[in-house]
Motif scaffolding. Structure first.
Motif, PDB file in Angstrom:
ATOM      1  N   THR A 117       3.797  -6.146   6.733  1.00 25.17           N
ATOM      2  CA  THR A 117       3.865  -8.047   6.329  1.00 25.17           C
ATOM      3  C   THR A 117       5.337  -8.168   5.862  1.00 25.17           C
TER       4      THR A 117
ATOM      5  N   GLN B 269      -0.343   5.295  -2.221  1.00 25.90           N
ATOM      6  CA  GLN B 269      -0.279   4.409  -2.891  1.00 25.90           C
ATOM      7  C   GLN B 269      -1.274   4.410  -4.126  1.00 25.90           C
TER       8      GLN B 269
ATOM      9  N   TYR C 164      -0.667   2.887  -9.113  1.00 24.55           N
ATOM     10  CA  TYR C 164      -0.588   1.454  -9.731  1.00 24.55           C
ATOM     11  C   TYR C 164      -0.237   2.710 -10.837  1.00 24.55           C
TER      12      TYR C 164
ATOM     13  N   ARG D   9      10.679  -3.937 -14.363  1.00 28.66           N
ATOM     14  CA  ARG D   9       9.387  -4.491 -14.341  1.00 28.66           C
ATOM     15  C   ARG D   9       8.250  -3.001 -13.826  1.00 28.66           C
TER      16      ARG D   9
ATOM     17  N   ASN E 175       1.569  -1.827 -12.222  1.00 26.02           N
ATOM     18  CA  ASN E 175       1.925  -2.343 -10.669  1.00 26.02           C
ATOM     19  C   ASN E 175       1.686  -2.236 -10.236  1.00 26.02           C
ATOM     20  N   TYR E 176       1.193  -2.263  -8.895  1.00 28.74           N
ATOM     21  CA  TYR E 176       0.175  -1.464  -7.518  1.00 28.74           C
ATOM     22  C   TYR E 176       2.150  -1.183  -6.891  1.00 28.74           C
TER      23      TYR E 176
ATOM     24  N   LEU F  67       6.119  -1.490  -0.836  1.00 23.17           N
ATOM     25  CA  LEU F  67       5.169  -2.014  -1.803  1.00 23.17           C
ATOM     26  C   LEU F  67       5.845  -2.700  -3.130  1.00 23.17           C
TER      27      LEU F  67
ATOM     28  N   SER G 280       3.831  -5.536  -6.309  1.00 23.22           N
ATOM     29  CA  SER G 280       2.975  -5.856  -6.048  1.00 23.22           C
ATOM     30  C   SER G 280       2.369  -5.828  -7.647  1.00 23.22           C
ATOM     31  N   GLY G 281       1.440  -7.170  -8.679  1.00 18.99           N
ATOM     32  CA  GLY G 281       0.899  -7.078  -8.709  1.00 18.99           C
ATOM     33  C   GLY G 281      -0.265  -5.922  -9.248  1.00 18.99           C
TER      34      GLY G 281
ATOM     35  N   GLN H 117      -2.821  -6.526  -7.447  1.00 24.34           N
ATOM     36  CA  GLN H 117      -3.231  -6.066  -5.364  1.00 24.34           C
ATOM     37  C   GLN H 117      -4.164  -4.707  -4.801  1.00 24.34           C
TER      38      GLN H 117
END
Length: 247
Positions: free
Chosen positions: A75, A168, A170, A200, A206-207, A226, A228-229, A232
């Motif tokens: 990305t 990966q 949360y 944050r 968060n992810y 990465l 993200s919220g 995700q």
């Protein structure tokens, strides 16, 4: 009396013979049904990196120590994104598909690349679709696609040698749960993060995707990729090449 004893002895002997034969048959039967050893050994690697505006997640597989397959998810913010699927045969890259979006004018448009190579490395089949139009692929772009595949393999293996993997999951400020459902109480960082990232991570779920290691009750982040919220979804290894298309 002797005849009775003799008869009993014969019955016992026959039972022992039958039992011995049954055990032998079972052993031979199990041996004949046991599968042959798998001669094809697979090794799996994951990783990722950030360079400029691009962030990449990598997956790589070897079969008997030779390249077998690879995939990436990349990305680049407002410039677009893509994911790719690569296949090797006899040590040579033989096929790849890439799909994604790239910037064109004021917005993003879909694109798709499909290339097949022969064993000499020549692109014998090429297709590039951009915004619904079929366009030629330039020689330097062909070289770049091959380099991209090699980068996935080299980076993932180098990071694995250091004990790092792509992770990966949360984080809710107190617990980290991987995408595979494993929970940890601590999330540690081996890099300095901007203050807004720290804030944050402290109180919002968060992810996160990162290259790091898993310990007994904590995960250690070597490089954050990465953030993200919680909406995700976990990013799965791309699978774009159909079985019938593989060479």
């Amino acid at each position: 009396m002797r005849q009775g004893c003799l008869l009993s002895w014969r019955i016992i002997a026959m039972k022992k013979f039958i039992l011995s034969s049954l055990i032998t048959s079972l052993i031979l039967g199990c041996a004949s049904r046991s599968p042959l050893p798998n001669q094809e050994q697979y090794s799996y690697y994951t990783g990722g990196q950030s360079a400029g505006d691009a962030t990449s997640l990598y997956w790589y597989t070897e079969k008997t120590a030779s390249p077998n397959s690879a995939a990436d998810y990349v990305t680049a913010g407002d410039y677009g994104w893509y994911h790719s699927d690569y296949r090797w045969s006899q040590g040579k890259l033989r096929e790849m598909i890439r799909e994604g979006e790239q910037i064109k004018g004021d917005g993003l448009v879909d694109y798709r690349v499909h290339i097949r190579f022969n064993k000499e490395g020549e692109a014998i089949y090429q297709q590039f679709r951009l915004d619904g139009k079929i366009l030629p692929i330039k020689p330097d772009e062909l070289t770049r696609y091959v380099d991209d595949a090699q980068r996935v393999a080299s980076v993932a293996k180098a990071q694995d040698k250091k004990g790092f993997k792509l992770i990966q999951g949360y984080w809710d400020g107190a617990h980290f749960e991987t995408c595979k459902g494993k929970s940890y109480d601590h999330l540690e960082f081996n890099q300095t993060l901007p203050s807004f990232v720290v804030n944050r991570l402290s109180d919002v779920e968060n992810y996160v995707a990162f290259v790091g290691t898993r310990k007994k009750n904590r995960v250690v982040v070597e490089e954050l990729l990465l953030l993200s919220g919680e909406e995700q979804a976990c990013i799965e290894r791309p699978s774009l090449l159909e079985e019938k298309d593989q060479i």
